[in-house]
Structure formats: structure tokens, C-alpha cells
Design a protein around this motif. Structure first.
Motif, mmCIF file in Angstrom:
data_model
loop_
_atom_site.group_PDB
_atom_site.id
_atom_site.type_symbol
_atom_site.label_atom_id
_atom_site.label_comp_id
_atom_site.label_asym_id
_atom_site.label_seq_id
_atom_site.Cartn_x
_atom_site.Cartn_y
_atom_site.Cartn_z
ATOM 1 N N HIS A 29 -13.568 -2.809 2.479
ATOM 2 C CA HIS A 29 -13.389 -3.809 3.082
ATOM 3 C C HIS A 29 -14.760 -4.442 4.023
ATOM 4 C CE1 HIS A 29 -11.789 -7.485 5.036
ATOM 5 N NE2 HIS A 29 -11.223 -7.804 3.914
ATOM 6 N N ARG A 32 -4.036 -7.049 0.577
ATOM 7 C CA ARG A 32 -4.798 -6.839 -0.672
ATOM 8 C C ARG A 32 -5.873 -5.741 -0.529
ATOM 9 N NH1 ARG A 32 -6.180 -12.062 -3.821
ATOM 10 N NH2 ARG A 32 -7.968 -12.338 -2.425
ATOM 11 N N TRP A 33 -5.945 -5.161 0.549
ATOM 12 C CA TRP A 33 -7.348 -4.502 0.626
ATOM 13 C C TRP A 33 -6.965 -2.969 0.157
ATOM 14 C CZ3 TRP A 33 -4.310 -4.267 4.599
ATOM 15 C CH2 TRP A 33 -4.092 -3.097 5.642
ATOM 16 N N GLN A 34 -5.733 -2.691 0.057
ATOM 17 C CA GLN A 34 -5.512 -1.331 -0.524
ATOM 18 C C GLN A 34 -5.542 -1.124 -2.016
ATOM 19 O OE1 GLN A 34 -4.372 1.349 1.561
ATOM 20 N NE2 GLN A 34 -5.354 -0.252 2.995
ATOM 21 N N PHE A 35 -5.547 0.138 -2.768
ATOM 22 C CA PHE A 35 -5.581 0.316 -4.135
ATOM 23 C C PHE A 35 -4.258 -0.190 -4.670
ATOM 24 C CE2 PHE A 35 -9.473 2.380 -2.834
ATOM 25 C CZ PHE A 35 -10.482 1.841 -3.807
ATOM 26 N N CYS A 47 -5.945 -3.782 -9.613
ATOM 27 C CA CYS A 47 -5.741 -3.295 -8.351
ATOM 28 C C CYS A 47 -6.344 -4.327 -7.423
ATOM 29 C CB CYS A 47 -6.045 -2.087 -8.203
ATOM 30 S SG CYS A 47 -8.014 -1.900 -7.666
ATOM 31 N N HIS A 48 -6.008 -4.068 -6.076
ATOM 32 C CA HIS A 48 -6.135 -4.971 -4.868
ATOM 33 C C HIS A 48 -5.594 -6.511 -5.246
ATOM 34 C CE1 HIS A 48 -8.820 -2.392 -3.142
ATOM 35 N NE2 HIS A 48 -9.590 -2.223 -4.081
ATOM 36 N N THR A 92 -10.343 2.546 2.071
ATOM 37 C CA THR A 92 -10.018 1.147 1.904
ATOM 38 C C THR A 92 -10.595 0.375 2.961
ATOM 39 O OG1 THR A 92 -7.915 1.483 2.810
ATOM 40 C CG2 THR A 92 -7.953 1.802 0.716
ATOM 41 N N TYR A 138 -11.837 -8.920 -4.094
ATOM 42 C CA TYR A 138 -13.168 -8.244 -4.723
ATOM 43 C C TYR A 138 -13.532 -8.565 -6.001
ATOM 44 C CZ TYR A 138 -12.179 -5.012 -0.830
ATOM 45 O OH TYR A 138 -11.665 -4.618 0.511
#
Lengths: 412, 412, 412, 412
Positions: free
Chosen positions: C147, C399-402, C278-279, C143, C252
Motif C-alpha cells: 500500500h 481492500r489492502w489485504q490479498f 484480489c484486493h 500488505t 491497485y
């Protein structure tokens, strides 16, 4: 005018400025650079108390020992200072107490001035300096208040000025000046700030100076020509500021369905094309000059052309906005009053500069980096405060002063 | 008490709070989270004007159309809001004008309440809500003002309270409560905020609750044991806050040659070991509890023990600081009044939570992240404002409320 | 699988992740919350060196004494830490040196595991914890790298995944669950993190849970319905974040003339309506749920429905993006894998929570404020890392995790 | 040396600088003002590609169209620029790809230079400018790298220099210069930057210049005399910087039990009292001068004394630190090399300044606010890059260049 009379006059003028204001108005601080009216009234008094009474009146007891810190602006040699950005948080002392403080100090200064045994050199010189200091703050009371009131969506009126006259701007002309070794700066016994001294020689190449400052109408052409969206017109730091702060016009201007308006100390007003543009930063002045195929004058160029009496639209006119100047023949008009004119000169010491002694060394010298010189005074300056050698200075992004643009150029 | 009488009483209580204050005091805003007294006086009035008069009085004309924006706190559904952090810049309207605004709205609300033809459900319910809203702001007037005055090195006095009694803190005891499926939350027709509803079941394990809240003396032991310099005692975000803001004691405490003192609304006072500690954040409450080998109670634990009348040191006592509570037998004392007690419960909706309809949906629900629940009211809360089910909430780093610590622990 | 084999397997998996990367890629740090791959590789090794070898191997000499500081993440009890936000500035040690560090420590750990005289309780338990710790960092490698690469306008490819299958999302259904006193949390000897313990009872009211997580197509309806410009859908802190960071879609995503695309570890890809969204942050998940007339599940609701084997799209599938899940009959599908599902539960200790002893006390407990729990694992999680009781946690604006959305609702 | 040879030589010198570095080292960016080595290598190539090949080679196709944005520094007229503060996030293109880019462009430039049909005026002039531009970046590679490596607690070595000689500093003497109308600035056909032109007259009063720059030993006296804690020695903006950034010595100095040390490109070294002080800001240079009862020279004073050959400790010496200069008789020694000497002159245009045409207008002119001029080159400057008229410029708080102090004073 003898010194005591002058003292009474200048001190009174400060108080007059606060007459239309409520205690709440007098406590407004809208940014760290702007101080509340009440603070200005107290700080100018602190100056006399700390720098005259404390050293010249044996056994003098402070009106309130807290004030030494609360109303010290930036004199490290005097001691600690209350945080500049929080001056608006001083609900105490009240406006009434500050007025009592003024009266208390005034009485003692007048007593001292009346005392033939005083150390005349020390006392009188510092009192004179204190009065010039007070006049600087009179202008700041107006500019800081204007900034504060402008944050209020109800667009408050400080004082309704007389409606502007029908005066029109003169046609822009260029006056040419020959090259030569010139002398600028202040000499002699008459009062000046330390930063105007010493008088010194400087070589000035041939140049042309505009006959008047730039008008709103001319500046609008720059705006409408995309002036605020063309990076090639701007200094790099200026362009960064335009983008960060989303500048699109001079400070206080806004456009509505009726066209361009500006917030003034008389409330909102239409932008009159004939009036000198003001509330522009150095960055805007420089960008405008580049767009216009010209440049800003150096302070040497400015000063060497500024002979003659100090005449123009000063605070005494009561209109608190710049107005068209009558034509002058053979010489650039309205160098004095209306708007402070940004010069191309960074604010640095003159060759051989010596700051004042003691705490007063901090008055001017320590600000000699990252600022630019402005000349000529504005519609918020007391006329008696100004000189041809007077050097005002602000950071290049500052816009809340009555600052405008005089163009210069190199002869073809 | 009929609604009209209650309306008059509550509205009058707000005005009473401003009596010792100058217009300048009433304009103070020392941080974005704190609002000027004048703003509170106007905003609570805006609530009645916007949410009652505008919808319930045909042809109602706003007292001043600007106020709809100036005094809207956070209701996006009502429209734009004046920047929260700049409320201290509203020197206009003056305090006098805001008082006139209050009178104008009060008269029309009372006329409406007197009208048998009104939509009683809509009007009366919203007026009741508006009065609870007003009481919340009465507490904020005091806490925000305290924060504002505390920025002033002259340590101004809001109101000299009677000197504290010689009461001493009771010995700390622990009360044990059995596990079980309990019911918490509010039901029935009596007034509550939406966030106290619905009543619902929650399983509570066996626990112990302290007989009173933590005292200054106990907290000082934590301070002197290096509490503010031992990261292992702190939540990670708490430790970051301690370092960033250089916390070394509760807010308003300072140490001088005479020992620990605290700024209060009666000016500076010695820290009395017997008094409940207050002006601590959730982070400090949590760290103290860890140091003491205990923990904070959940809101379910707190609420299920809080039976009995709402009695304690509320704003009506006039002392505006927490004081030792008399011993109570068989039940934790002083759950109400003195200090808001931080719970270990994040502020989230109860199962089945339904916000109010319309604009009032924004009243509570949208703040349900990143805050913790406090219970019990404080020495600045009006007694009639509180309930056992009442959920107050603040961010875990907030310290300017009268917030303290009640310990809980798991039985051995 | 014996512990030594498990050790080799897990450690190898970390190194495999860095195979497609250059030393420069492995040094990327695009925000304080994200660490370089190289740092993850070193920190997980530091864990074994500091918490196992230093205490369990007499006379053990550090591979490099600097590493104790450089690769300490947040363990104050171990000592100082290199500034988190500057991990990307550690060009030395090189990736090669870090790999040598890994080999050095691996050899000694394996020697230790092979030593029958070791303190088995202490060594083996900490090694097991270290392997779970390493698996957490394996997900973070992906992750954080995603990013970092996303900041690069050339949209680099980490690893080309197989093209997505033609799988379609199942029709959204709702599963109803009865109320009751349930038991959640971990018990017994099998490994879990401290924050999953102790097992405890909680009352759960009747609720419904969606049969699958929200898809891109569904989320796009929210976007196109003005989801990002309607404050009434958002928590107050969430709305402030939307405005400050100008969110208009999940992280993203970007729209071009061809429609919506997203940056992935396989480079830019069209947004497939069938895939799970996601995100998204907690704030977005919560706003979407409100828009959809539903809510997020609590962690108790989630966990009590999550029976059955841990099966789903985990990192081992190699696709590194969430994909539609096959239908499941009678039970919510795909609770595991694909996307971490935000719950409505703030991350706080379970009743009776006891952190691990010594330095490991800092592992989980100190983060228990201002975060929300996520459940179920993602397409970047190693399958063997997950449990039904597993509690992941992030701040609500992360938000950068799935991270994705599973809806719940109260039955009519 | 013909232009092609010069081109090969200068381009090769840049690549030599990166030889001791790993790809990770070459990607380091430790602050927005400092760029990664890799970025410098690419940006200097971008200069030739964009400003020579694109306009002078018909049908030229960009090596990679992304590079036009990625490696544009600040040329708004060329187009968009990748965020300056994020240059360290460009793990792609790799160092290898950037080297291939250099080779690709070099070949085409050499082919062009070999083509007798080229527009010689346009091509050759821009190539010459590009080589001077490249030499500027060679110095920045070293200063930016030094700043990056200094963030690493392992104190990495870039290149072990030969141990310093036993040279001692000469006794400080003062050289007096008479007043007069002088000519400064560049004229004629030889290369100079636009900001060195036009040659113009300036009046210089009588002054004295120190025979060498200030040494570490002399500067230590200032430090030990409380230089960093006495506000009266500092410009106001300088004092604010001292307090905000907690300056206590020149950049890279630190004190341990062994005395003062400094981080250098050869790793940590004792501070040698004989060496010229460097890594001081304008604010420090100005404060030191005030403490020493002297001042900084203006650029006119500096330039009019700087006759003679460009000789001194330049980058070619390989020691990458300033060293004592041999005595010179009758003239200030070591005006060139060792350390850039801060002048008292703000960086503004010379009278009659004309920026270059087209995009190159952005090269120098737009930075003419808020910076001060430095003169003379440093131990990191290529000797062939310097001229007596050369004007370097940095903000007054910048310390990461090899910048030092030459004193001047007014004759008694």
C-alpha cells in the motif's frame, strides 16, 4: 425623527420581513454562518434586553432566563452561547413566543426612552447602536433566508418582486483620481461603528476607478473564457476553494437548456446580462479583476471617491436584486446600494482604533483577521443604515451576501 | 379488522402523534439519522403513492411531482433522493400541505381498496406492507423528536405522561434452556418482513436467560464502578466511541446536584432505579454484560424463548418510557415492549433469504452489514406491529432508540 | 522442529522480508491501518519482551523503556500507546537500532528457552503465540508495504518475482454438500488462537460451493457490466463507500491505453484474466456474488469443506500474487493460499468463547464487531501459520489485504 | 563573491543541514505544511532544473522525468504536483538518489554559468532567485524537521548546540518615532523578491516601538495570568483555535515537575526566562500584545525603523534557538535575527505590485490572502538571505516557525 419613533420604525421593519414567512420558514438554518429568521428576531431583542434593560432598569426581570444563552450570538463577556450551528434546532420558543418577546422588550424600551430621568448618554447611545445592529440583521434575515430557501428543490418564492425594468447597463468608463494624502474614517458625534474610527490620514497613489460595478454579462465572459478552470487567475486559497466546492459560477446560478438562471427571493429568474453580478466571493472578484487586467480598489480608494448622498437600490426599492444604475456624470455611479463591493483591503483596525467599552468591545474588533472589507451596501441594506465610511467584512470565500465587483486600476 | 379500517386506524395514529407539535417542532432534524416529523408523515404517504397508486391506478397523477424526490428515503430504484441530512431544510411543503397530501392519498387508497376489480394480490399486500412501514415510522417520529427536543436547553415537553406507578422491579432470576436444534424465523401466509424469512433450523446450546431486562439501578452500579473508564470492558470500536463522544452514561442522562436525571418526552425526570435502562448502544450493552459476568443473547436464543402473547408496555400505554414489568412465573418476563433488547447477533440474512421483488427489494436486505439485531419492541412501538420473529436492527453506536439490555449466560 | 529452532526460523523470516528495503522504505506509513515495516519488526519484538521476558526473567531490564509505549499496538492493559496513525513519524529508533533490539531480545528468549528451570507452561505457550503473532505481522509487512509503495508514482519494485506460468484457470464447477449438524472450531492441545475455540455444533443447510475462487477475467465482466454504477447490486454501506471513494475496480487496478494493469510488489503488471481476483473488499465480494446470482459462503460452510492438507500458493512460493490453481477432483480446489476468501459471516465470538487471560485477552476478542471473517490464507501468508479453523477478520471496506471471492449458492 | 562561488556555497549549506540526519529522519513529514528534508533538497534542485536548465540548455534531458511532478511544489503553470500532504510517502527516490540529483544539476548549472554565450540576463537572474529560494528552504528544513522530531516521545537531538551564554535580557524600553510620509519597499537593481516592490509612500502616524522582542519570562506572566483562558484577549478566530487545539503555551513547551521545558533541536531544554519567546502564532502575539496594553507594529512601522546593518543571531551562530540580544543604544535592538516578528499587517500586494513573468508569477503573489507579514529573520535564517524590506508571511495560526513578538504602541 426622534429616537422613540426611530425605534418603532426599525423594529417594525424587522417584523415586516417575516410577514411572508411560515413558522417553518422562520426556523430554517442551512449552514452555520446563516441563522434562522426567528433567531434574528430574538437576538436583536436580546441585544436591547441584555445591554439596555438589564443595566438601566432597576429590578428588570428577564422575559425568559433561557434567552440570555439561546440568543447570545458571540458575547463571551455576557456568558455562554447556544451552539451557533444548531440555531435551527430551536423549535421552542415558537415564532409566536419570539414575537411576544419583541413586544415585551419594545414596551419597556419605549417606557425607558420616555423617562426623562434615564441615564441618557448610556441609554440613548446603546439604543442607537442597537438599531444599527438590528438593521444589520435585517439584511442577514434576507441573505440567510435566501440561502435556506435555495436548498429546497421546489425553489420557493419569498416575495414576488415587480418585473425588472428595461434599464440597461451604462458603458463602462474609468475615472482617474490624483495621488495625495487623504483622510478617511469617521469623526464627530454622529453615529458610526467603532471600526470606522478614528479618522486618519492615508497616502493614496494615483488610480482609476470603474464607473459602475461589473455586470452579469461581463462576468459571463469570464466564465465562458474558462475563468473557473484556470489556476493562474486565482489566489492559491481561492483556487483550492474552487476545486473543493466545485464552483463554476456565482452562487445561485445554474445552467439549463434555456441558458443561465439564478435562484432569487422571487424564485428562479433568467440571469439578465445588464444586472450587476452578485453573490461572488472575494476570491471570484479578485480572479475576475485579474482576468480583466484590473484589480480591486482599496478601501481608501473607495471611500475617498464616495462623496455625495447615499442614493441607490436599497432594500426599500423592494426588488431584492441588483439592477442597472442610471448613468452618473463625472463620478463613479452606484457606489451605494445594489451590491456590496469587495475591496482589496483586509479588515484590520484603523491606526489608533479603540473598541467600545464593556461587552460591546466584542462587537467588531475581535473579527479583525482573515476577512476583507466590503463597501457601499446592497439591495438588501436599509438605506438609513449606510455611510460612506461604513466597513462591512466577510471571509474571502463567502458568497451568500449580495456582494459584487467594482474594478480599479493603476493608470498606465 | 378489514383492511380499509386498518388503513384508516394506522394512518390516523400517525397524525395523532403530531397533534401536540407546532409546525416548527415537526420540522426538527437534529442529526442525519433522525428525520423531521413532517418528513415521516410525508414519506409514509409517498410509500402508498409511489408503490401502490402509481402502479395500480391508471392515469394517476402525482399530488406534487417534487415529492417523488423529496420524500424518497433510500429507494435508488425509484430514483433520486433529497439529501438525507438536509430533510430539516424543507420548510416547504408546509405541515399543512403535507396533511393535505396525506388526505389526498388516503382517499385514493380507500377508493382503490373499495374497488372489487383491483389486483387484490398486488394492492392488498403492498398496502399491508405500507401499514407496517408506517408503524415503523411512528416509532421513529417519537425517537427522532425526542432527540431533537433534547438539543433544546429549555427541555421542552412533548406530552405530560401520567406519573409513574410505584411498581418495583422484580428480583433478577435466571431461566435455563436446554440445547437442541430449533426452528426460528417466520413462515406461513401471515404478514412478516422479508428479513424474518425463511423459517430455518439452528442449533442452540444450553443457555440461561435473565428474567427481565437490566434496570437503571443496576446500570448505575456499572457507571459508578468506572464502567465508562475501563477499556477492558469494551469492544475496541466501542471504547473508541466512548472516548470520541465522551460518553459517561446512557443518552439523555445528566447528573446535577439532585442526582441523576434524564430528558424524556415528558421533560426532565429523575432516573428511577426501578425502571429498565434504555438509550444504551450495543457497545454499552455489551460492556455492561461483560462487567456483569454475563453476555447478550443471540437472536435464536431470544426468539426460542419468546412464546406467548405479545403483551407489555407499548406505545398505547401512553407513558413513552419503560416501566417495571410485573413478575411472570416460569418464563422470562417482558420480552415484549418497554425496550428493544440488543442481541449479540449481527444483522445478516437468514439462510435462503430472498428479498421482495422490485423496488421493495431495497426495504431490508441492503442494510445487512455493520448492524446488530434488536428484539421485542419498546414503549414507543405499536403493539400490533410486533411479532416474536421481528428483527429490528441498528448500528452498534446508536442510542436514540428505546434500546436496553437483556442478559444471557452459559450455564456453569 | 523444536521451539528454539522454530523461534529462530520465524524471527529470521521477518528480517528476510526487509532485506530488499531501504531504511526509508521501512518507515513508510500510508494510512492509519498500515504500519511501517520497521514498526512491525519492533512490535513483534515488543511482544516477546513485554509478555515473556518482563514476567519470566527476574530483573530483566528493558532494552529501551520508551519502546514499551512506542511499540505497543493496542494493549490498554500494558499501558499507553503511541498514536497509531503516526507510526510513520518515528524516524528514531533507526532501522539499525530496531535490528539491535531484535537481536537483544532474541538472545534472551533463546537463553530462556534453554533454561530447564523456566516456567515451561507460561513461557513456551506465550512464545508459540508470539510466533503466530509474528507470522501475522509478516503478512502485514507485505500488505502494508504494498500500500505504501503504491502511493509512489514511480511504481517501485519490492522484489521481481519469476514471470507467471502459463497456468490457466480451471472451469468453474459447483460442489454440493448435504445439510446436517456439523462441528466447527478448534479443540485439543495443538495451537490455535482463542477465537477459533471452542469447537461447537452448528446446523448447515444444503449448499453448493464453487470449485475455485473468482478470476480477474470473471470480475472484469462485472466491471464492464457496470458493476460499480448499479446501486441495486450493493449493500447500502457498500454503495456509500463506492461513491465516497470513487471505486471503479479492485484496489491497485488502473486502466491505460494498453488495457488493465495492477500495481504489484513486482511493479506494474498487466491484469491476467486467469489469476484469482484480489484486493477486493467485502462490499465488492458481496456485490459481485449478487451480480453472479450467487452468494458468499458462511464460515461454517467454508470450514466444513476444508478438509485435507494445507496446500497452495503461500508466501513461500515467492510470487506474492495469486495464481491459477491446479484442478482438484471432487473437492473445491485452492481453499488454502492465493487469496483470503471473504465469508458472509460477521466476526463474532463462538458460543462459549473465552478470551485468553491477562493482557492477551485483548488479542482477538475486542475486535468482534463490524468485521467479517475471511478464510484460507493468501499468497502472503506463511504456510505454517494456517489452519482450516483459522479466522481472519477485516472491516468490510478493507481492500489492502490479498482478499478475494469464493462463491456459494443454495441448490435449486 | 561571484555567482558560481555563491552557487556552490549556498547549495553546499543545504547539504550540510542534512549531515546529522539519517535517511529516515530526512523522510519525515509530520503535517501537510511541513515537508521532509529530502523533499526540500530535491525541490530546490527541481527549481534549477526546471526553471533554468530546461529552458536554457538546448537538448537538456531531465535527470528523471518523474521528478518534474514529484518535486513541483505549487507551480500549476509547470504542471501537475504530487500531493503535498503525502511527501513523506516518497521513500523512493532515496536520499542517495536525491543527492546524486543535486550533483547532476549542480554540475550543469556550473557549466552553464561558465559559458560566456549563455543568456546572462535570463540565466543569472533566475539562478540568483533560485539561491534565495534555496535559502528559504534551508530555514524550512530546520523548522519542518523540528516539528517532525517533536512528534517523537524519545525527544531526539538534531545537533547539540553550545550551552547558552549567561546573557541577560535588556530592560524593555520604548523608542518613539514621529509621524510622516515614509517610503518603504525595495527599489534598484539589487536582488529582492517581487513582493517587496515597488518602493512606495505610506503615511505613518507617531508610534513607539519596543527596544527588544518579548521574552519567555514576560510571556510566562501572560500564561500564568490566564492568558489562554480569557476570550476577551483574543481575536475570535484565535480563540476558536485555542479551544480546538487546546493551546496552553507556545508550541513545544510543556510543564513537568521541574517547571517549563521546551523541545528544541538540541533536545529538551528548560525554558530560560531571558530568551526571546518563540513558536507563537499571530493569534498569540496579538493576544499577548492586548494583554500587555500594547499592539503589534505594522510592517511600515517596522521597516522604517530597521536601518543599519543586518546583524544578529542567524543560522550561522549555530545555536538554533533565540538568545538575548546585547543592548543597542538609541534604536530598537535585534530587529534582525533571533525570531521572525509578527506584524499587524496582512500580507497583501504593495500598490503597483507586479508579479514576475511566466511560472515565477506563482512564486509570491498567489498567497496574498489570509496571511500576516513577519519581519526580521530568525535564528534559522541564513544572514545573507535577509533584507530590511524582506516580507515573510504565514497564516495567523502557524506556530512552527521561529516566530516571536515585538510590541508597538500609540504614544499617550
Amino acid at each position: 425623527m426622534d429616537l422613540a419613533t426611530r425605534f418603532r420604525t426599525v423594529r417594525h421593519a424587522s417584523e415586516e420581513l417575516s410577514v411572508p414567512l411560515s413558522p417553518e420558514d422562520c426556523a430554517l438554518q442551512s449552514m452555520p454562518d446563516a441563522s434562522p429568521t426567528k433567531w434574528h428576531l430574538a437576538h436583536t431583542t436580546w441585544f436591547f434586553e441584555t445591554l439596555v434593560l438589564e443595566s438601566q432598569v432597576p429590578g428588570y426581570r428577564a422575559f425568559d432566563p433561557h434567552y440570555r444563552v439561546l440568543f447570545n450570538s458571540y458575547y463571551n463577556s455576557v456568558g455562554e452561547q447556544y451552539t451557533r450551528a444548531q440555531r435551527g434546532l430551536l423549535s421552542r420558543p415558537s415564532l409566536g413566543e419570539v414575537r411576544a418577546y419583541r413586544q415585551h422588550v419594545d414596551e419597556r424600551i419605549l417606557t425607558l426612552l420616555d423617562d426623562p430621568g434615564r441615564d441618557q448618554a448610556a441609554v440613548d447611545e446603546t439604543v442607537v447602536l442597537g438599531l444599527h445592529h438590528e438593521q444589520q440583521h435585517q439584511e442577514l434575515i434576507l441573505t440567510d433566508l435566501k440561502h435556506g430557501l435555495a436548498q429546497n428543490p421546489t425553489q420557493p418564492v419569498y416575495r414576488k418582486a415587480a418585473p425588472p425594468t428595461a434599464d440597461v447597463a451604462t458603458v463602462l468608463a474609468w475615472h482617474e483620481f490624483e495621488e495625495g494624502l487623504r483622510t478617511i474614517g469617521h469623526s464627530g458625534d454622529a453615529f458610526s461603528f467603532d471600526n470606522e474610527r478614528p479618522e486618519h490620514r492615508v497616502f493614496v497613489a494615483r488610480f482609476e476607478l470603474a464607473s459602475r460595478s461589473v455586470t452579469n454579462g461581463e462576468y459571463l465572459e469570464f466564465v465562458e473564457d474558462g475563468g473557473y478552470s484556470r489556476p493562474e487567475l486565482w489566489l492559491s486559497d481561492g483556487w483550492a476553494t474552487v476545486q473543493r466546492d466545485r464552483w463554476q459560477s456565482p452562487l445561485y446560478w445554474y445552467e439549463d437548456s434555456d441558458g443561465w438562471h439564478a435562484f432569487t427571493l422571487s424564485g428562479p429568474q433568467p440571469v439578465r446580462p445588464e444586472d450587476p453580478v452578485c453573490h461572488v466571493s472575494y476570491f471570484e472578484a479578485d480572479a475576475y479583476a485579474r482576468w480583466a487586467g484590473a484589480r480591486l480598489p482599496t478601501e481608501a480608494e473607495w471611500e475617498t471617491t464616495a462623496s455625495g448622498p447615499i442614493d441607490g437600490n436599497f432594500v426599500e426599492s423592494g426588488c431584492l436584486e441588483p439592477r442597472p444604475s442610471p448613468a452618473a456624470s463625472g463620478t463613479p455611479a452606484a457606489l451605494f446600494g445594489n451590491v456590496w463591493e469587495w475591496t482589496a483591503s483586509p479588515y484590520v483596525p484603523y491606526p489608533g482604533f479603540r473598541p467600545l467599552a464593556g461587552s460591546l468591545a466584542e462587537y467588531n474588533g475581535k473579527f479583525m483577521s482573515n476577512q476583507f472589507v466590503l463597501r457601499g451596501g446592497s439591495c438588501a441594506t436599509p438605506r438609513s443604515h449606510l455611510r460612506a465610511t461604513y466597513r462591512n467584512f466577510f471571509h474571502p470565500d463567502a458568497r451568500w451576501q449580495f456582494s459584487g465587483i467594482r474594478l480599479a486600476r493603476d493608470p498606465a
